[in-house]
Scaffold this motif. Structure first.
Motif, short mmCIF file in Angstrom:
data_model
loop_
_atom_site.label_atom_id
_atom_site.label_comp_id
_atom_site.label_asym_id
_atom_site.label_seq_id
_atom_site.Cartn_x
_atom_site.Cartn_y
_atom_site.Cartn_z
N GLU A 142 17.33 -60.22 11.18
CA GLU A 142 17.69 -61.78 11.17
C GLU A 142 16.84 -62.35 9.65
OE1 GLU A 142 15.61 -63.45 14.42
OE2 GLU A 142 17.38 -63.17 15.69
N ALA A 167 27.41 -62.38 7.79
CA ALA A 167 26.88 -62.54 9.03
C ALA A 167 27.54 -62.14 10.33
CB ALA A 167 26.38 -64.09 9.03
N THR A 168 26.72 -61.85 11.67
CA THR A 168 27.52 -61.31 12.60
C THR A 168 28.33 -62.42 13.26
OG1 THR A 168 25.78 -62.22 14.03
CG2 THR A 168 25.72 -59.79 13.25
N ASP A 212 27.04 -51.66 6.32
CA ASP A 212 27.22 -52.23 7.44
C ASP A 212 25.91 -51.86 8.37
OD1 ASP A 212 29.19 -53.72 7.06
OD2 ASP A 212 30.72 -52.08 7.78
N TYR A 213 25.15 -52.58 9.11
CA TYR A 213 24.23 -52.31 9.89
C TYR A 213 24.75 -51.82 11.36
CZ TYR A 213 20.75 -54.32 6.82
OH TYR A 213 19.62 -54.61 6.01
N LYS A 220 21.70 -63.34 11.77
CA LYS A 220 21.63 -62.01 11.89
C LYS A 220 22.79 -61.49 10.93
CE LYS A 220 20.69 -60.97 16.57
NZ LYS A 220 19.61 -60.25 16.37
N ILE A 221 22.01 -60.56 10.19
CA ILE A 221 22.73 -59.86 8.86
C ILE A 221 23.67 -58.80 9.27
CG2 ILE A 221 22.74 -59.14 6.70
CD1 ILE A 221 21.99 -62.12 7.10
N ALA A 222 24.83 -58.70 9.31
CA ALA A 222 25.72 -57.58 9.78
C ALA A 222 25.75 -56.53 8.65
CB ALA A 222 27.13 -57.97 10.13
N GLY A 223 25.75 -57.05 7.41
CA GLY A 223 25.97 -56.04 6.29
C GLY A 223 26.04 -56.69 5.01
N ALA A 230 25.36 -51.43 14.94
CA ALA A 230 25.46 -52.58 16.17
C ALA A 230 24.07 -52.67 16.86
CB ALA A 230 26.41 -52.39 17.08
N SER A 283 21.16 -53.50 15.55
CA SER A 283 19.96 -53.19 14.62
C SER A 283 20.10 -54.31 13.58
CB SER A 283 20.00 -51.91 14.08
OG SER A 283 21.20 -51.43 13.15
N GLU A 284 20.98 -55.27 13.73
CA GLU A 284 21.12 -56.43 12.72
C GLU A 284 19.89 -56.96 12.33
OE1 GLU A 284 22.84 -56.07 15.32
OE2 GLU A 284 25.17 -55.87 14.80
#
Length: 599
Positions: free
Chosen positions: A156, A72-73, A148-149, A106-109, A151, A153-154
């Motif tokens: 939810e 997560a972010t 990794d998404y 928010k999913i960062a990757g 920045a 564009s993460e």
């Protein structure tokens, strides 16, 4: 104020207090939601089978298990979530069912991995893994991937939703592969590195692909494979230079063979092949009995243990100038008779020529002997000789009484004495137990020189004049001898009994009495050694010239100036408070006074 007003005021206070308490309560956490994560995974070009041939690429197989972690972010990690490929092939689709992730996270990757025949744990973006305790010849592999998404564009997490990674994830191999080919009927194969260790555990950072080794073994044992074809997964490692890798082969009819090859590194995602057939191997003598062990006296041959041995009598091998590969086996003398046939005590009374002993465990039990030089493994390295010891681990108790005709008594956990024209090279070895010198029975008028060390009693390589002086006399004259990466733990060293007389009549000098966690005296180079939980009781008087007790080297008047990176932890000397620190020679410490640094 009337009663009604008082009641209203009290109510107002209660409401205010309630409001204050509510403001201090944590905000309600979003409820965990369930959703799906979808991605395509490709095994090409670096996977478990891409090593087979340059023309082949990897294949997903039905039932392969891939584990996914969500990052997560806010830095929180969720998982692992298991998924399998929808079909076999070079490329497959995966869908992981995600549960209990707070809504709107928010999913960062993601981090994903696929493995077999390993013990693994995941934490903070890294996989800690270890090889199997017993390798059956099946290939251990670990393939990993991360995404990794960009920045901003993460996606939810939403209930019932789907997060789709719109690019294929390439799973890269993270281990080394070693193929062993042989035409023999194999009972077992062992691999060892001369003067180094093979890592068996590591931590892999998924994002960077960097591997950090965390544990090592002196050797790797491999049991029979199907159709005599072995595929071994190894931890990637750089040995920092060329090393000799020795393969020891024991066949089903208990014959022994060896082959040595040169290696400098095992690189990640690279395949190596080792041929161990009848044309490439050298026959050596297999040793599996007490009688065969004793027959090594006066020999310069090459020997390998093919079984654990528990002799009825200590072998007391003399004039050995060959090689003994313990092959990971044990010599247990805990119930053997303790008699000696000369002034040297040990499984090997003395070695000559260029002898080597490696990959051996010794269970010593409670040993008592009358001698001049003694160690649980070797008593004396004869003048003009060289002894190499690698990956030898000893536990036991030594109580040494001095032979009345001897000019000294030198006792070490592994080796007793290395005189000035001889040298010793000990690496990756250890001792646990106790070493005690007893000279109370000596009645003649003579020096009571006695040196005690956890690894070796006394090393005098390269120095012939040991006259005492009032100044530090460290040098590099004895650097031909080395003690490297050795440990002494949970050990007692006792060197307290002067005997009835201190020196011959009319001699104004005193007996030399030295005690150290690694060595009583050592002119050789000591590096990367450690002692922990050691109790030393020894005569140590005045300025120390002639009588010293120290955590690493007792007689540091003649220690090597280039000693480096030696640690001591919880070492008590003569009932003083236990201390911890580092020990270097004068060159590395920046001066004599800085050799011992206490933490």
């Amino acid at each position: 104020m009337n009663s009604r007003s008082m009641i209203l005021a009290a109510a107002a206070l209660m409401i205010t207090a309630t409001a204050c308490n509510k403001s201090e309560e944590p905000a309600t956490q979003p409820q965990g939601v369930s959703f799906s994560l979808s991605f395509d995974g490709t095994t090409s070009p670096k996977t478990r089978v891409a090593f087979e041939d340059n023309a082949l690429t990897g294949q997903w197989e039905e039932g392969d298990e891939v584990y996914v972690y969500l990052n997560a972010t806010d830095g929180t990690t969720y998982g692992p979530y298991k998924t399998t490929p929808d079909a076999a092939g070079e490329r497959a689709s995966f869908t992981a069912e995600i549960n209990d992730v707070p809504a709107r996270t928010k999913i960062a990757g993601i981090d994903a991995y696929h493995y077999d025949n390993l013990n693994v744990n995941f934490a903070d973006g890294a996989i800690a893994y270890s090889l199997p305790a017993s390798n059956s010849g099946a290939f251990s592999y670990l393939t990993v991937s991360s995404y990794d998404y960009p920045a901003g564009s993460e996606p939810e997490a939403t209930e019932g939703g789907n997060i789709d990674i719109n690019e294929a994830l390439a799973f890269a191999q993270s281990l080394t592969r070693l193929d062993i080919m042989t035409d023999l009927s194999i009972k077992e194969i062992t691999l060892s590195i001369d003067g180094a260790e093979l890592p068996t555990s590591a931590s892999l950072d998924i994002a960077s692909g960097k591997t950090t080794t965390t544990a090592s073994a002196g050797m790797i044992r491999i049991t029979p494979a199907v159709d005599d074809y072995y595929q071994i997964g190894l931890v990637p490692v750089d040995f920092g230079g060329s090393k000799a890798m020795k393969a020891t082969v024991i066949t089903t009819d208990d014959k022994a063979y060896t082959r040595e090859v040169t290696v400098s590194a095992f690189e990640m995602a690279k395949r190596y092949t080792l041929i161990l057939n009848s044309m490439s191997l050298t026959s050596v003598t297999a040793v599996s009995t007490e009688e065969a062990l004793k027959a090594m006296s006066n020999s310069d041959g090459d020997f390998v243990l093919t079984a654990d041995i528990k002799p009825k009598n200590i072998p007391h091998i003399t004039n050995f100038s060959g090689t003994l590969d313990g092959n990971g086996h044990t010599i247990d003398i805990s119930e053997s008779s303790s008699s000696t046939t000369s002034g040297q005590g040990g499984i090997f009374a003395n070695t000559t020529g260029d002898a080597k002993i490696s990959n051996l465990d010794i269970i010593g039990g409670d040993r008592q002997a009358t001698m001049a030089e003694g160690g649980m493994l070797v008593g004396l390295v004869t003048n003009g000789s060289t002894l190499t010891i690698d990956n030898v681990h000893v536990e036991g108790t030594i109580t040494a009484s001095r032979d009345d005709d001897a000019s000294h008594l030198f006792a070490g956990g592994i080796v007793g004495f290395v005189p000035t024209t001889s040298q010793i090279n000990i690496s990756n070895s250890s001792f646990t137990g106790s070493v005690t010198i007893d000279q109370s029975g000596i009645t003649s008028l003579r020096f009571k020189n006695s040196f005690v060390g956890g690894i070796v009693g006394c090393v005098e390589t390269g120095v012939s004049d040991f006259r005492k002086s009032s100044e530090y006399t460290g040098s590099t004259n004895g650097s031909a001898s080395t003690i490297t990466n050795c440990t002494v733990t949970n050990t007692k060293l006792n060197n307290t009994n002067k005997g009835s007389h201190d020196a011959p009549t009319g001699d104004s000098s005193r007996s030399e009495i030295y005690t150290g966690g690694i060595a009583g005296r050592c002119t050789g180079l000591i590096t990367n050694c450690s002692v922990e939980n050691i109790t030393i009781k020894s005569i140590s008087e005045g300025d120390g010239s002639g009588r010293q007790a120290r955590p690493i080297v007792g007689n540091d008047w003649y220690e090597n100036s280039d000693n480096a990176d030696n640690s001591y932890t919880k070492v008590s000397v003569n009932d003083n408070e236990a201390s911890s620190g580092t020990y270097n020679g004068a060159t590395k410490a920046g001066g004599v006074e800085n050799r011992y640094q206490t933490k």
